[in-house]
Design an enzyme around this catalytic site. Structure first.
Site, short mmCIF file in Angstrom:
data_model
loop_
_atom_site.label_atom_id
_atom_site.label_comp_id
_atom_site.label_asym_id
_atom_site.label_seq_id
_atom_site.Cartn_x
_atom_site.Cartn_y
_atom_site.Cartn_z
N THR A 177 0.84 -1.20 0.00
CA THR A 177 0.00 0.00 0.00
C THR A 177 0.88 1.25 0.00
O THR A 177 1.97 1.23 0.55
CB THR A 177 -0.85 -0.03 1.29
OG1 THR A 177 -1.67 -1.17 1.25
CG2 THR A 177 -1.71 1.21 1.44
N ARG A 225 -13.57 -7.77 -1.77
CA ARG A 225 -12.98 -7.45 -0.46
C ARG A 225 -12.55 -5.99 -0.43
O ARG A 225 -11.93 -5.49 -1.37
CB ARG A 225 -11.81 -8.38 -0.20
CG ARG A 225 -11.08 -8.12 1.13
CD ARG A 225 -9.84 -7.28 0.93
NE ARG A 225 -9.03 -7.16 2.14
CZ ARG A 225 -8.04 -6.31 2.30
NH1 ARG A 225 -7.73 -5.47 1.34
NH2 ARG A 225 -7.35 -6.26 3.42
N GLY A 282 -10.42 -3.19 1.90
CA GLY A 282 -9.49 -3.07 3.02
C GLY A 282 -9.68 -1.77 3.79
O GLY A 282 -10.71 -1.09 3.70
N ASP A 283 -8.66 -1.42 4.55
CA ASP A 283 -8.73 -0.24 5.44
C ASP A 283 -8.51 1.09 4.70
O ASP A 283 -9.00 2.13 5.15
CB ASP A 283 -7.64 -0.35 6.51
CG ASP A 283 -6.24 -0.47 5.89
OD1 ASP A 283 -6.00 -1.46 5.16
OD2 ASP A 283 -5.41 0.43 6.09
N GLY A 290 -0.66 -2.31 5.97
CA GLY A 290 -0.60 -3.61 6.64
C GLY A 290 -1.92 -4.33 6.41
O GLY A 290 -2.70 -3.95 5.53
N GLY A 293 -5.38 -5.04 6.30
CA GLY A 293 -6.49 -4.11 6.46
C GLY A 293 -7.54 -4.56 7.46
O GLY A 293 -8.11 -3.73 8.19
N1 GLY Z 1 -3.73 -2.09 4.00
C1 GLY Z 1 -4.15 -2.48 2.73
C2 GLY Z 1 -5.18 -3.51 2.71
O1 GLY Z 1 -5.26 -4.35 3.60
O2 GLY Z 1 -5.95 -3.53 1.78
#
Ligand code: GLY
Length: 285
Positions: free
Chosen positions: A156, A184, A186-187, A207, A209
């Protein structure tokens, strides 16, 4: 109008990086930080600077964002990107998005449009079409490395910028995690999780997410600034919370409203570059 010394920090993802690509990744982070700095030193906004830095990283195939994104279980690129303007708490994001070269630019358009904060999948593509945003063939984002299923789960990218009016912005972009299920998210596109800014500071996380979302890591880190500690200590504290609650590896970068910089990781590497006074460019991994 405040006359604040600008500051910028970028990251290229937390994880374990093979030695042969580390220096190229550091060069990529430096190029991104300089793109943001050029905007900031000419009086440009933190939002413009954060977006510009992330575009540079999305266009660099070494990083897991934009071109070079990792592939999902269906062998496709599905990207997440989020941007937040800490001054007005405006945020925009796209998630599980195919077919655009620079998802961070579309996230910015979602923020400017203002009706919604996050648009995902087909809805994000519909929005892009509605506003005449350029599309690209989804396969054009796939690089040979990913085709060979070279696994780099945590590449990321992100940027936190403080402009000369004292405003803070954060931008984060990712291809997500290798072999993820289609759909999916993520964060990175979720305000407060991978991307967060307000009038106290900003944080961009990298990291796994799912763990970052569970502890609302970006907002948690910025909340620690209210205890009177500096961003370096706040970043370490947020990472300690993540470790204690989830046992997961990650990293984050931060800037507070005074222009102080902080970053922390519990992974082997996290390439970063920051410029705090216009003269000193620091790269670290
Ligand atoms: N931090 C990126 C993800 O998990 O998508």
């Amino acid at each position: 109008m405040t006359s604040q010394k600008p500051a910028v920090i970028v990251h290229g993802g937390a994880g374990s990086i093979k030695d042969d690509s580390l220096s190229a990744r550091l060069d990529g982070c430096k190029a991104a930080a300089l793109a943001a700095w050029t905007i900031l030193e000419h009086g440009g906004s933190a939002v413009d600077a954060a977006e510009a830095a992330v575009v540079v990283l999305e266009d660099n195939p070494l990083f897991n964002a934009g071109t070079g994104s990792t592939l999902n279980r269906a062998g496709k690129v599905e990207m997440d990107a989020g941007i937040m303007d800490g001054d007005l708490l405006r945020a925009g994001a796209v998630a599980a998005m195919e077919g655009v070269k620079n998802p961070i630019k579309l996230a910015r358009r979602v923020m400017e449009d203002g009706r919604h904060v996050i648009l995902a999948g087909k809805g994000a593509l519909l929005f892009a079409r509605e506003i005449g945003f350029p599309e690209c063939p989804p396969h054009s984002l796939i690089v040979e490395r990913e085709r060979k299923r070279w696994e780099d789960k945590h590449g990321t990218v992100g940027c936190v910028a403080l402009d000369s009016t004292g405003k803070i912005a954060v931008a984060t972009s990712t291809g997500g995690v290798f072999h993820k299920l289609p759909g999916r998210i993520g964060d990175s596109p979720i305000p407060g999780c991978g991307t967060y800014a307000d009038d106290r500071g900003g944080a961009s996380c990298t990291g796994m997410g799912e763990a970052i979302i569970r502890i609302v890591m970006g907002k948690t880190a910025v909340d620690f600034l209210s205890e009177g500690i500096d961003p370096a200590a706040a970043a370490r504290k947020a990472l300690a919370v993540l470790e204690a609650k989830t046992g997961v590896q990650a990293g984050l970068i931060m800037i507070d409203r005074k222009g102080r910089i902080g970053y922390a990781r519990n992974t082997t590497h996290m390439p970063v570059c920051f410029i705090a006074d216009g003269e000193t460019i620091v790269v670290d991994s």
